[in-house]
Design a protein around this motif. Sequence first.
Motif, PDB file in Angstrom:
ATOM      1  N   GLY A 222       0.806  -1.214   0.000  1.00  0.00           N
ATOM      2  CA  GLY A 222       0.000   0.000   0.000  1.00  0.00           C
ATOM      3  C   GLY A 222       0.839   1.265   0.000  1.00  0.00           C
ATOM      4  O   GLY A 222       0.368   2.320   0.425  1.00  0.00           O
ATOM      5  N   LEU A 223       2.063   1.167  -0.504  1.00  0.00           N
ATOM      6  CA  LEU A 223       2.973   2.317  -0.509  1.00  0.00           C
ATOM      7  C   LEU A 223       2.985   2.978  -1.877  1.00  0.00           C
ATOM      8  O   LEU A 223       2.987   2.301  -2.905  1.00  0.00           O
ATOM      9  N   GLU A 224       2.988   4.294  -1.863  1.00  0.00           N
ATOM     10  CA  GLU A 224       3.075   5.067  -3.107  1.00  0.00           C
ATOM     11  C   GLU A 224       4.375   5.836  -3.100  1.00  0.00           C
ATOM     12  O   GLU A 224       4.787   6.382  -2.062  1.00  0.00           O
ATOM     13  N   LEU A 225       4.999   5.901  -4.246  1.00  0.00           N
ATOM     14  CA  LEU A 225       6.236   6.663  -4.364  1.00  0.00           C
ATOM     15  C   LEU A 225       5.908   8.147  -4.473  1.00  0.00           C
ATOM     16  O   LEU A 225       4.952   8.528  -5.150  1.00  0.00           O
ATOM     17  N   PRO A 226       6.699   8.984  -3.816  1.00  0.00           N
ATOM     18  CA  PRO A 226       6.466  10.428  -3.875  1.00  0.00           C
ATOM     19  C   PRO A 226       6.912  10.987  -5.223  1.00  0.00           C
ATOM     20  O   PRO A 226       7.544  10.280  -6.015  1.00  0.00           O
ATOM     21  N   PRO A 227       6.633  12.245  -5.473  1.00  0.00           N
ATOM     22  CA  PRO A 227       7.166  12.860  -6.686  1.00  0.00           C
ATOM     23  C   PRO A 227       8.690  12.804  -6.641  1.00  0.00           C
ATOM     24  O   PRO A 227       9.278  12.853  -5.563  1.00  0.00           O
ATOM     25  N   ALA A 228       9.299  12.673  -7.792  1.00  0.00           N
ATOM     26  CA  ALA A 228      10.760  12.622  -7.835  1.00  0.00           C
ATOM     27  C   ALA A 228      11.331  13.971  -7.398  1.00  0.00           C
ATOM     28  O   ALA A 228      10.920  15.012  -7.918  1.00  0.00           O
ATOM     29  N   PRO A 229      12.248  13.944  -6.444  1.00  0.00           N
ATOM     30  CA  PRO A 229      12.854  15.207  -6.029  1.00  0.00           C
ATOM     31  C   PRO A 229      13.771  15.744  -7.118  1.00  0.00           C
ATOM     32  O   PRO A 229      14.402  14.975  -7.844  1.00  0.00           O
TER      33      PRO A 229
ATOM     34  N   LEU B 251      11.541   5.944   0.207  1.00  0.00           N
ATOM     35  CA  LEU B 251      10.577   6.005  -0.901  1.00  0.00           C
ATOM     36  C   LEU B 251      11.069   6.949  -1.993  1.00  0.00           C
ATOM     37  O   LEU B 251      10.900   6.680  -3.189  1.00  0.00           O
ATOM     38  N   GLY B 252      11.700   8.051  -1.598  1.00  0.00           N
ATOM     39  CA  GLY B 252      12.275   8.972  -2.581  1.00  0.00           C
ATOM     40  C   GLY B 252      13.390   8.324  -3.376  1.00  0.00           C
ATOM     41  O   GLY B 252      13.501   8.520  -4.599  1.00  0.00           O
ATOM     42  N   ILE B 253      14.213   7.542  -2.706  1.00  0.00           N
ATOM     43  CA  ILE B 253      15.279   6.800  -3.392  1.00  0.00           C
ATOM     44  C   ILE B 253      14.668   5.873  -4.438  1.00  0.00           C
ATOM     45  O   ILE B 253      15.128   5.820  -5.585  1.00  0.00           O
ATOM     46  N   LEU B 254      13.633   5.141  -4.048  1.00  0.00           N
ATOM     47  CA  LEU B 254      12.982   4.229  -4.999  1.00  0.00           C
ATOM     48  C   LEU B 254      12.369   4.989  -6.169  1.00  0.00           C
ATOM     49  O   LEU B 254      12.414   4.514  -7.309  1.00  0.00           O
ATOM     50  N   MET B 255      11.833   6.177  -5.924  1.00  0.00           N
ATOM     51  CA  MET B 255      11.280   6.974  -7.021  1.00  0.00           C
ATOM     52  C   MET B 255      12.371   7.402  -7.990  1.00  0.00           C
ATOM     53  O   MET B 255      12.178   7.362  -9.206  1.00  0.00           O
ATOM     54  N   SER B 256      13.515   7.801  -7.466  1.00  0.00           N
ATOM     55  CA  SER B 256      14.622   8.182  -8.352  1.00  0.00           C
ATOM     56  C   SER B 256      15.089   6.995  -9.180  1.00  0.00           C
ATOM     57  O   SER B 256      15.403   7.138 -10.371  1.00  0.00           O
ATOM     58  N   VAL B 257      15.124   5.810  -8.570  1.00  0.00           N
ATOM     59  CA  VAL B 257      15.490   4.597  -9.309  1.00  0.00           C
ATOM     60  C   VAL B 257      14.449   4.330 -10.402  1.00  0.00           C
ATOM     61  O   VAL B 257      14.800   4.038 -11.547  1.00  0.00           O
ATOM     62  N   GLN B 258      13.177   4.442 -10.048  1.00  0.00           N
ATOM     63  CA  GLN B 258      12.122   4.222 -11.039  1.00  0.00           C
ATOM     64  C   GLN B 258      12.223   5.223 -12.182  1.00  0.00           C
ATOM     65  O   GLN B 258      12.069   4.862 -13.349  1.00  0.00           O
ATOM     66  N   ASN B 259      12.474   6.487 -11.860  1.00  0.00           N
ATOM     67  CA  ASN B 259      12.623   7.497 -12.906  1.00  0.00           C
ATOM     68  C   ASN B 259      13.802   7.189 -13.822  1.00  0.00           C
ATOM     69  O   ASN B 259      13.727   7.397 -15.024  1.00  0.00           O
ATOM     70  N   HIS B 260      14.874   6.695 -13.241  1.00  0.00           N
ATOM     71  CA  HIS B 260      16.086   6.431 -14.027  1.00  0.00           C
ATOM     72  C   HIS B 260      15.930   5.197 -14.922  1.00  0.00           C
ATOM     73  O   HIS B 260      16.322   5.216 -16.085  1.00  0.00           O
TER      74      HIS B 260
END
Length: 154
Positions: free
Chosen positions: A11-18, A71-80
């Motif tokens: 149930g976790l959502e990734l935040p906007p990419a910093p 979660l921010g780290i995971l978002m950056s990985v997803q973006n990359h």
Amino acid sequence: MSPQEKLESLGLELPPAPKPAGVYKPVVVVGNLAYVSGHGPLQPNKTLMTGRLGLNLDVEVGYEAAKLAGLGILMSVQNHFGSINKIKRVIKLLGLVQCVDGFPDSPAVINGCSELLRDVFGEENGIGARSAIGTNSLPAGMAVEVEAIFELND
């Protein structure tokens, strides 16, 4: 279950990419390793969780801040890479905790990120080496900053 599916099942959502706050890249790949720059605790309202552990924040709030950084780290990985499924395993985390002198609980705070990654990638691949260090200052007054090194899938 893939890491992406596990994240969703929790149930976790990734935040906007910093956006980088300086001259650096969020993710740098060398061989089969991804080095992820330090991430702060970006909240859903796009503000950083700020404060000093042992002064105006307790360990539970710090734990949540470290989880947000993860979660921010995971978002950056997803973006990359387009997906967090590109991560094979956690190699190393470095967690910095803005705290008062003598604060003994930096490891308990950084567990917020470590336990998140364990829950997403599993016991074998989600736990790596780690350092948790207290400091008297972090950029923008953020409560924690976490950086990571990941091994990538082929």
